[in-house]
Design a protein around this motif. Sequence first.
Motif, PDB file in Angstrom:
ATOM      1  N   ALA A 178      51.359  44.031  33.120  1.00 23.02           N
ATOM      2  CA  ALA A 178      51.052  42.754  33.776  1.00 23.02           C
ATOM      3  C   ALA A 178      50.296  41.824  32.839  1.00 23.02           C
ATOM      4  O   ALA A 178      49.437  42.259  32.071  1.00 23.02           O
ATOM      5  CB  ALA A 178      50.238  42.995  35.043  1.00 23.02           C
ATOM      6  N   PHE A 179      50.623  40.520  32.946  1.00 17.36           N
ATOM      7  CA  PHE A 179      49.998  39.505  32.103  1.00 17.36           C
ATOM      8  C   PHE A 179      49.501  38.353  32.970  1.00 17.36           C
ATOM      9  O   PHE A 179      50.219  37.875  33.853  1.00 17.36           O
ATOM     10  CB  PHE A 179      50.982  38.969  31.068  1.00 17.36           C
ATOM     11  N   ALA A 180      48.275  37.916  32.686  1.00 16.01           N
ATOM     12  CA  ALA A 180      47.684  36.755  33.361  1.00 16.01           C
ATOM     13  C   ALA A 180      46.921  35.944  32.319  1.00 16.01           C
ATOM     14  O   ALA A 180      45.706  36.105  32.160  1.00 16.01           O
ATOM     15  CB  ALA A 180      46.769  37.189  34.495  1.00 16.01           C
ATOM     16  N   PRO A 181      47.604  35.075  31.571  1.00 11.79           N
ATOM     17  CA  PRO A 181      46.929  34.310  30.512  1.00 11.79           C
ATOM     18  C   PRO A 181      45.921  33.321  31.081  1.00 11.79           C
ATOM     19  O   PRO A 181      46.011  32.885  32.228  1.00 11.79           O
ATOM     20  CB  PRO A 181      48.086  33.570  29.822  1.00 11.79           C
ATOM     21  N   ARG A 182      44.959  32.973  30.234  1.00 10.63           N
ATOM     22  CA  ARG A 182      44.015  31.910  30.585  1.00 10.63           C
ATOM     23  C   ARG A 182      44.420  30.656  29.832  1.00 10.63           C
ATOM     24  O   ARG A 182      44.769  30.696  28.654  1.00 10.63           O
ATOM     25  CB  ARG A 182      42.595  32.313  30.193  1.00 10.63           C
ATOM     26  N   PHE A 183      44.369  29.523  30.541  1.00 13.44           N
ATOM     27  CA  PHE A 183      44.771  28.254  29.941  1.00 13.44           C
ATOM     28  C   PHE A 183      43.616  27.265  29.961  1.00 13.44           C
ATOM     29  O   PHE A 183      42.790  27.285  30.881  1.00 13.44           O
ATOM     30  CB  PHE A 183      45.989  27.672  30.679  1.00 13.44           C
ATOM     31  N   PRO A 202      44.617  25.090  33.884  1.00 14.88           N
ATOM     32  CA  PRO A 202      44.079  26.421  34.187  1.00 14.88           C
ATOM     33  C   PRO A 202      44.667  26.995  35.473  1.00 14.88           C
ATOM     34  O   PRO A 202      45.002  26.275  36.404  1.00 14.88           O
ATOM     35  CB  PRO A 202      42.579  26.159  34.336  1.00 14.88           C
ATOM     36  N   LEU A 203      44.813  28.318  35.497  1.00 21.35           N
ATOM     37  CA  LEU A 203      45.210  29.048  36.696  1.00 21.35           C
ATOM     38  C   LEU A 203      43.990  29.831  37.178  1.00 21.35           C
ATOM     39  O   LEU A 203      43.433  30.633  36.435  1.00 21.35           O
ATOM     40  CB  LEU A 203      46.375  29.992  36.397  1.00 21.35           C
ATOM     41  N   HIS A 204      43.604  29.596  38.407  1.00 19.83           N
ATOM     42  CA  HIS A 204      42.358  30.186  38.904  1.00 19.83           C
ATOM     43  C   HIS A 204      42.577  31.504  39.634  1.00 19.83           C
ATOM     44  O   HIS A 204      41.615  32.235  39.880  1.00 19.83           O
ATOM     45  CB  HIS A 204      41.661  29.191  39.836  1.00 19.83           C
ATOM     46  N   GLU A 205      43.824  31.813  39.996  1.00 21.97           N
ATOM     47  CA  GLU A 205      44.074  33.001  40.814  1.00 21.97           C
ATOM     48  C   GLU A 205      44.946  34.043  40.127  1.00 21.97           C
ATOM     49  O   GLU A 205      45.122  35.132  40.656  1.00 21.97           O
ATOM     50  CB  GLU A 205      44.746  32.579  42.135  1.00 21.97           C
ATOM     51  N   ASN A 206      45.513  33.719  38.972  1.00 24.35           N
ATOM     52  CA  ASN A 206      46.453  34.671  38.373  1.00 24.35           C
ATOM     53  C   ASN A 206      45.764  35.951  37.899  1.00 24.35           C
ATOM     54  O   ASN A 206      46.355  37.034  37.947  1.00 24.35           O
ATOM     55  CB  ASN A 206      47.254  34.025  37.241  1.00 24.35           C
ATOM     56  N   ALA A 207      44.516  35.856  37.464  1.00 23.97           N
ATOM     57  CA  ALA A 207      43.792  37.057  37.035  1.00 23.97           C
ATOM     58  C   ALA A 207      43.566  37.996  38.214  1.00 23.97           C
ATOM     59  O   ALA A 207      43.736  39.223  38.099  1.00 23.97           O
ATOM     60  CB  ALA A 207      42.467  36.677  36.389  1.00 23.97           C
ATOM     61  N   ALA A 208      43.177  37.440  39.361  1.00 24.55           N
ATOM     62  CA  ALA A 208      42.964  38.268  40.552  1.00 24.55           C
ATOM     63  C   ALA A 208      44.282  38.880  41.023  1.00 24.55           C
ATOM     64  O   ALA A 208      44.313  40.033  41.486  1.00 24.55           O
ATOM     65  CB  ALA A 208      42.342  37.424  41.665  1.00 24.55           C
ATOM     66  N   GLU A 209      45.371  38.124  40.893  1.00 25.87           N
ATOM     67  CA  GLU A 209      46.699  38.620  41.271  1.00 25.87           C
ATOM     68  C   GLU A 209      47.051  39.874  40.477  1.00 25.87           C
ATOM     69  O   GLU A 209      47.519  40.878  41.026  1.00 25.87           O
ATOM     70  CB  GLU A 209      47.735  37.530  41.034  1.00 25.87           C
ATOM     71  N   VAL A 210      46.823  39.817  39.168  1.00 23.12           N
ATOM     72  CA  VAL A 210      47.148  40.949  38.299  1.00 23.12           C
ATOM     73  C   VAL A 210      46.159  42.100  38.494  1.00 23.12           C
ATOM     74  O   VAL A 210      46.549  43.277  38.523  1.00 23.12           O
ATOM     75  CB  VAL A 210      47.180  40.478  36.825  1.00 23.12           C
ATOM     76  N   ALA A 211      44.885  41.783  38.654  1.00 21.87           N
ATOM     77  CA  ALA A 211      43.873  42.827  38.835  1.00 21.87           C
ATOM     78  C   ALA A 211      44.158  43.656  40.085  1.00 21.87           C
ATOM     79  O   ALA A 211      43.906  44.880  40.108  1.00 21.87           O
ATOM     80  CB  ALA A 211      42.485  42.200  38.918  1.00 21.87           C
ATOM     81  N   PHE A 263      46.839  42.739  31.011  1.00 25.16           N
ATOM     82  CA  PHE A 263      46.314  41.918  29.925  1.00 25.16           C
ATOM     83  C   PHE A 263      45.978  40.558  30.511  1.00 25.16           C
ATOM     84  O   PHE A 263      46.863  39.812  30.951  1.00 25.16           O
ATOM     85  CB  PHE A 263      47.343  41.807  28.789  1.00 25.16           C
ATOM     86  N   ILE A 264      44.675  40.256  30.523  1.00 28.92           N
ATOM     87  CA  ILE A 264      44.168  39.079  31.227  1.00 28.92           C
ATOM     88  C   ILE A 264      43.446  38.160  30.244  1.00 28.92           C
ATOM     89  O   ILE A 264      42.817  38.613  29.291  1.00 28.92           O
ATOM     90  CB  ILE A 264      43.224  39.504  32.364  1.00 28.92           C
ATOM     91  N   GLY A 265      43.575  36.849  30.503  1.00 27.50           N
ATOM     92  CA  GLY A 265      42.882  35.877  29.666  1.00 27.50           C
ATOM     93  C   GLY A 265      43.474  35.785  28.279  1.00 27.50           C
ATOM     94  O   GLY A 265      44.691  35.774  28.096  1.00 27.50           O
ATOM     95  N   ARG A 311      47.141  29.802  44.526  1.00 25.24           N
ATOM     96  CA  ARG A 311      46.438  30.684  45.463  1.00 25.24           C
ATOM     97  C   ARG A 311      47.407  31.377  46.412  1.00 25.24           C
ATOM     98  O   ARG A 311      47.302  32.600  46.639  1.00 25.24           O
ATOM     99  CB  ARG A 311      45.409  29.885  46.260  1.00 25.24           C
ATOM    100  N   ALA A 312      48.352  30.647  46.954  1.00 22.70           N
ATOM    101  CA  ALA A 312      49.306  31.242  47.892  1.00 22.70           C
ATOM    102  C   ALA A 312      50.141  32.317  47.211  1.00 22.70           C
ATOM    103  O   ALA A 312      50.424  33.374  47.787  1.00 22.70           O
ATOM    104  CB  ALA A 312      50.213  30.158  48.481  1.00 22.70           C
TER     105      ALA A 312
END
Length: 529
Positions: A294-299, A314-323, A334-336, A442-443
Amino acid sequence: MNAVGPNDPNRDLRLADLYASLSGNFFQHFLVEKQARDLLHQALRTDRLARRHHYAYREQLIHLRDIQTSAGIEDFSQRFSLAILQEAYQQTKEVSYFFEALEVLEQNKNIQLRAQLRVGQNQPALWDEVALDSKALQTRLRQNQQTLVAFYSIEEALFLLGLSDSGVVFKKIPFGERRLVELVGQLRASIHDHPSEASAEDLQVLATISHELYQLLLQPIEGIATSRLLLLPDGALSYLPFSLLLQQGATGDLSLNLWPFAIRSYSFNYRYTLESYLNEKASSMVASRQAILAFAPRFKAGYLRGDGTRSAGPLHENAAEVAYLTGKFPCDAFIGDAARLEVFRTLAPDYSILHLATHAVANSTHGDFSFLTFAESDTADYQLEVEEIYQLPIAAELVVLSACETGLGEWQAGEGIVGLERAFIAAGAQSMVTTHWKISDRASAQLMQYFYDHLANELPKDEALQQAQLQFMATNESWLSHPFFWAGFVQKGSTEPLSVTRQRPFWQWAGFLLLGLIVVVYIYRMFSK
């Protein structure tokens, strides 16, 4: 009758004449006297002969120009074949005509797809005539409790072919291709029209078009339909998530969580060909790790739409989605800044599930220029384009592209939508979850959590997405039941439940350990007496 020679300087024109003489003339007479049974039978025999000659001619083709000409003529003749077969079915109710029509659709897709091949080599095996195994198709549908619904749109009508264990539907609906394109376009525009604060008038437009399309596309098969639909869309319908169609009319002032969306009755699995359905099997490549990558880059800060869609910035929820995934299945996340493209290139071939929560750009003019975005690096190498995806040795049973418009791209006859989704399938992905429009950050995170919850409960992928979308509407405020927030996600390819073993939570392992200790102590005491 002689086949057209490979060195004939006028082969293209002669091939066109061949089809005109064999199909066109008889079909013109047939149109004048529809009730003439002998003309109908003559048209059927002649149309089959024309197709056999075309198959024989096509095997000799080497040059791309000839292949494209062949494909164009076949596409032109297909409307004759389908109209003749549909009329024959209407008059006789013989199911053989229905299955022959399915063969015509499959053959045309086969020809058009070969015309789009990126390699300039002659591959005769790819030109074989399609022979649809009707018994195998019926058996597969029965085992999966699915209903096949296939479409083919022409200038003046829409052909609809439905099949389940309960019967057959074969209709030619007088609804032209141009009008269908307009209606789907209007529906998509109404979905994007201020979904967070849609007025009663906006919602009324959405409801009216959505119900009209349901009456056109799904109402004809209600009598034979099961709860799982296998859809083969065509043209403009490839841009339509059927889940949002309304089974009944709704008024703009009716609460959105009460709208009778089709998703309440059906799950939807999308395919482009029946061949991919009937010949579905495990990939020749087997992932070495039965786990999620899983990947959740930070922008960095940038332009972000007011409705919070994953369009840029920026994406505020993609890290939580992957976690969240790490608690459901074995998962390497792999986050951020760690979510780099070079990491994906190296690891992607090894994993059975790929999940990317990021930005994406779909190119509707040149599908090969569509791309996914990873964390920015010093080398500026952070965009994964379609052409590169084709070259990746993907062994995943599921690829989830949780980003904007990952199911869109350039429409090409025979190949469908060329873009990110098609590239991953060509690279080896067995199943895809992609999106039809710009999605809410978020959705999407919440919907994906529900989706993996149901996958962990061993539901088929189409039903897991259906239940996730229903759960999303049931657990949120009414305005979030607007199709914009949930209907953009669609499932394509294999529907089989995941083979990856779910991750057990710590409390379960602790419980097993405690139970084991109790058993050991009990046995010890029994033998100590």
